[in-house]
Design an enzyme around this catalytic site. Structure first.
Site, PDB file in Angstrom:
ATOM      1  N   TYR A   1      25.795  83.058 -42.929  1.00 17.26           N
ATOM      2  CA  TYR A   1      24.413  83.449 -42.649  1.00 17.26           C
ATOM      3  C   TYR A   1      24.129  82.970 -41.243  1.00 17.26           C
ATOM      4  O   TYR A   1      24.346  81.785 -40.935  1.00 17.26           O
ATOM      5  CB  TYR A   1      23.442  82.780 -43.625  1.00 17.26           C
ATOM      6  CG  TYR A   1      23.271  83.573 -44.889  1.00 17.26           C
ATOM      7  CD1 TYR A   1      22.776  84.866 -44.843  1.00 17.26           C
ATOM      8  CD2 TYR A   1      23.604  83.031 -46.117  1.00 17.26           C
ATOM      9  CE1 TYR A   1      22.623  85.605 -46.012  1.00 17.26           C
ATOM     10  CE2 TYR A   1      23.449  83.761 -47.285  1.00 17.26           C
ATOM     11  CZ  TYR A   1      22.956  85.048 -47.212  1.00 17.26           C
ATOM     12  OH  TYR A   1      22.806  85.780 -48.351  1.00 17.26           O
TER      13      TYR A   1
ATOM     14  N   ASP B   1      23.426  92.207 -44.545  1.00 18.72           N
ATOM     15  CA  ASP B   1      22.477  92.972 -45.367  1.00 18.72           C
ATOM     16  C   ASP B   1      21.302  92.121 -45.845  1.00 18.72           C
ATOM     17  O   ASP B   1      20.619  92.474 -46.800  1.00 18.72           O
ATOM     18  CB  ASP B   1      23.192  93.604 -46.575  1.00 18.72           C
ATOM     19  CG  ASP B   1      23.852  92.559 -47.484  1.00 18.72           C
ATOM     20  OD1 ASP B   1      23.650  91.350 -47.252  1.00 18.72           O
ATOM     21  OD2 ASP B   1      24.573  92.962 -48.410  1.00 18.72           O
TER      22      ASP B   1
ATOM     23  N   HIS C   1      25.265  93.308 -51.898  1.00 13.99           N
ATOM     24  CA  HIS C   1      24.872  91.913 -52.153  1.00 13.99           C
ATOM     25  C   HIS C   1      24.634  91.707 -53.661  1.00 13.99           C
ATOM     26  O   HIS C   1      23.668  91.069 -54.073  1.00 13.99           O
ATOM     27  CB  HIS C   1      23.596  91.612 -51.356  1.00 13.99           C
ATOM     28  CG  HIS C   1      23.425  90.195 -50.929  1.00 13.99           C
ATOM     29  ND1 HIS C   1      23.371  89.797 -49.623  1.00 13.99           N
ATOM     30  CD2 HIS C   1      23.253  89.050 -51.642  1.00 13.99           C
ATOM     31  CE1 HIS C   1      23.168  88.488 -49.540  1.00 13.99           C
ATOM     32  NE2 HIS C   1      23.103  88.018 -50.756  1.00 13.99           N
TER      33      HIS C   1
HETATM   34  C1  PPY Z   1      21.735  85.180 -52.538  1.00 13.57           C
HETATM   35  O1  PPY Z   1      21.060  84.494 -53.308  1.00 13.57           O
HETATM   36  O2  PPY Z   1      21.862  86.381 -52.693  1.00 13.57           O
HETATM   37  C2  PPY Z   1      22.397  84.605 -51.407  1.00 13.57           C
HETATM   38  O3  PPY Z   1      23.065  85.277 -50.718  1.00 13.57           O
HETATM   39  C3  PPY Z   1      22.295  83.205 -51.126  1.00 13.57           C
HETATM   40  C4  PPY Z   1      21.022  82.740 -50.624  1.00 13.57           C
HETATM   41  C5  PPY Z   1      20.445  81.732 -51.304  1.00 13.57           C
HETATM   42  C6  PPY Z   1      19.272  81.225 -50.850  1.00 13.57           C
HETATM   43  C7  PPY Z   1      18.722  81.712 -49.700  1.00 13.57           C
HETATM   44  C8  PPY Z   1      19.330  82.734 -49.014  1.00 13.57           C
HETATM   45  C9  PPY Z   1      20.482  83.250 -49.476  1.00 13.57           C
END
Ligand code: PPY
Length: 497
Positions: free
Chosen positions: A237, A265, A357
């Site tokens: 990220y 995404d 995702h």
């Molecule tokens: C998700 O939960 O889909 C993730 O990719 C992880 C996440 C968890 C918390 C904040 C941002 C992303």
């Protein structure tokens, strides 16, 4: 850093002055109470006490250290003097423990759906809500499964399939399966060892793990748990502060990570209502939200609560910068169209993941397997295919080796499995992950024999009929196992007195 006495801690155990201990260090979070995305109530429960146990599964390991101004770092505490919050064992905990004790023996787990059913029963409600949730009406998460069932096999016969081999190479790394463990966040919500369950099982069985940016275990803990030379990928990220990202990426490369999967995404996190609703029910923050409707942060569930560091300004212009800071393979995770696949190819990336995702972002976006067909066709116009320098991966809804074989036949190099392994360790720890890998192996052996493919190279487009893939209205046979484990969304509930 000075030592903090138990007496001082006791003096700072209220809303007016709130110190907490995390990892043996004392922090003054008084001014942060109202900012805390998870609400102030949960922090106040730990005022003057050790909050590590509650903090660990939810937050990236250094979140408090990195984000709280240095003047709020009060000091260290002698670990022996820490006043632990005595965890109250609720009726719900007892019920879950009884279910844990009554879990089916591992050898009776026959498929990845079984893990999901056990995880659903034994996980704390909040963990289940976070892991299982998907965005909006959860159409895409279900489509991810359904799409695989619109692809039919065209098996070949009489090919002497005495010996079949499903091992492969993924981005130059050997893998015993054409599957990698995809990144899923917050592993300690599911099991005290979190992502290490995956690392250890992956080491034993020659599978590649993608480390999530938002793992519960720290990046170094995970790499330290790996065996020498064990291939690891990293999911990224991108932070608003690019220096943080640069340091993280370069550290990963130094520690031997082979490929960087940049998540593209999620400029904003999807609304995952199961997760958001859990927030209302569980720690009393619901009342606060209703008092202060404008404060959107407080009703956002686990995921949104910790997502504010993700940079929504990430763009194609950033790709050359990534290229300049690392020699790792760069893969874009979350590509959904031929237009973007071509841009990724032209930007010099080494691959793409056709992913939505896990249905957690844009609802009613198409499945990776459906997008694969168009994207392979588009890439074929740019040069010889398959291209050894550009790989296509697919993830989302994979529960069976047959799903994987369909993706490979249609042009994928390998497939990512996220929730499947997450549920395996949430219900049975490392052994669960090992069992999941064995089950998949068994399924590969059978399916490859029946398909007439002796190696991954022999799985060709002619072995599948994908003509129904585009038809979203067509009849699909009922997937009973999935439908039984799938938990329908719930509507707002009335208050009970
Ligand atoms: C998700 O939960 O889909 C993730 O990719 C992880 C996440 C968890 C918390 C904040 C941002 C992303």
């Amino acid at each position: 850093m000075s030592f903090v006495s138990e007496e001082s801690l006791a003096e700072h155990a209220s809303r007016d002055s709130c110190w907490i201990i995390v990892h043996s260090k004392v922090y003054d979070v008084t001014e942060f109470l109202d900012e805390h995305p998870g609400g102030s109530k949960i922090i106040l429960k730990y005022a003057g006490k050790d909050a590590t146990e509650a903090y660990e599964p939810i937050h990236p390991p250094n979140a408090i250290q990195d984000n709280l101004p240095i003047e709020k770092h009060i000091g260290a505490i002698d670990p022996n003097t820490i006043v632990k919050v005595v965890k109250e064992v609720t009726e719900e905990d007892k019920r879950r423990q009884a279910l844990m004790d009554a879990r089916p023996p591992l050898d009776e787990i026959l498929n990845l759906h079984d893990f999901e059913a056990v995880a659903r029963a034994v996980l704390p409600a909040k963990a289940w809500a976070y892991y299982s949730s998907a965005s909006d009406d959860e159409i895409t998460i279900r489509e991810n499964r359904a799409a695989f069932q619109r692809v039919w096999f065209r098996p070949r016969i009489l090919r002497d399939v005495t010996s079949v081999d499903w091992s492969t190479t993924i981005l130059g790394c050997k893998s015993s399966l054409p599957i990698y463990i995809s990144a899923t966040a917050l592993g300690k919500l599911g099991h005290p060892d979190g992502e290490l369950n995956l690392t250890r099982a992956a080491a034993k069985h020659g599978v590649i793990q993608m480390i999530p940016t938002l793992a519960s275990c720290s990046f170094d803990e995970i790499v330290d748990a790996a065996t020498p030379g064990q291939p690891l990928f990293l999911q990224l990220y991108v932070n608003r502060d690019r220096e943080i990202t640069k340091k993280y990426v370069q550290h990963a490369e130094k520690r031997g990570v082979k490929a960087l999967f940049i998540t593209v995404d999620a400029p904003q996190l999807g609304r995952r209502e199961k997760d958001m609703r859990m927030k209302f029910v569980d720690d009393g923050a619901g009342a606060k939200v209703q008092e202060n409707q404008k404060d959107v942060k407080k009703d956002q569930g686990v995921a949104r609560a910790i997502s504010s560091f993700i940079d929504p300004s990430l763009s194609w212009k950033d790709i050359p910068w990534f290229r300049s800071i690392t020699n790792m393979h760069i893969i874009l995770k979350g590509v959904a169209t031929p237009e973007d696949a071509i841009l990724a190819y032209e930007a010099g990336c080494q691959g793409i993941v056709l992913s939505n995702h896990g249905g957690r972002q844009l609802d009613t976006s198409r499945s990776g397997i459906e997008n694969l067909v168009d994207i392979v066709a588009a890439l074929k116009t740019r040069g010889p295919w398959p291209n050894p320098n550009f790989s296509i991966f697919v993830d989302g809804g994979v529960r069976r080796a047959s799903d994987v074989l369909k993706a490979i036949a249609l042009g994928a190099s390998a497939v990512g499995v996220g929730r499947g392994f997450l549920y395996a360790f949430s219900s049975y720890g490392q052994e669960g992950v090992e069992r999941a890998i064995e089950i998949l192996r068994d399924e590969f052996e059978m399916n490859m024999r029946l398909l007439g493919a002796r190696s991954i190279n022999e799985i060709v487009p002619e072995m599948v009929d994908a003509s129904a893939l585009r038809s979203h209205a067509g009849l699909t046979p009922t997937d009973n196992l999935y439908n039984t484990t799938y938990q329908p969304l719930s509507l707002a509930s009335f208050k009970t007195k």
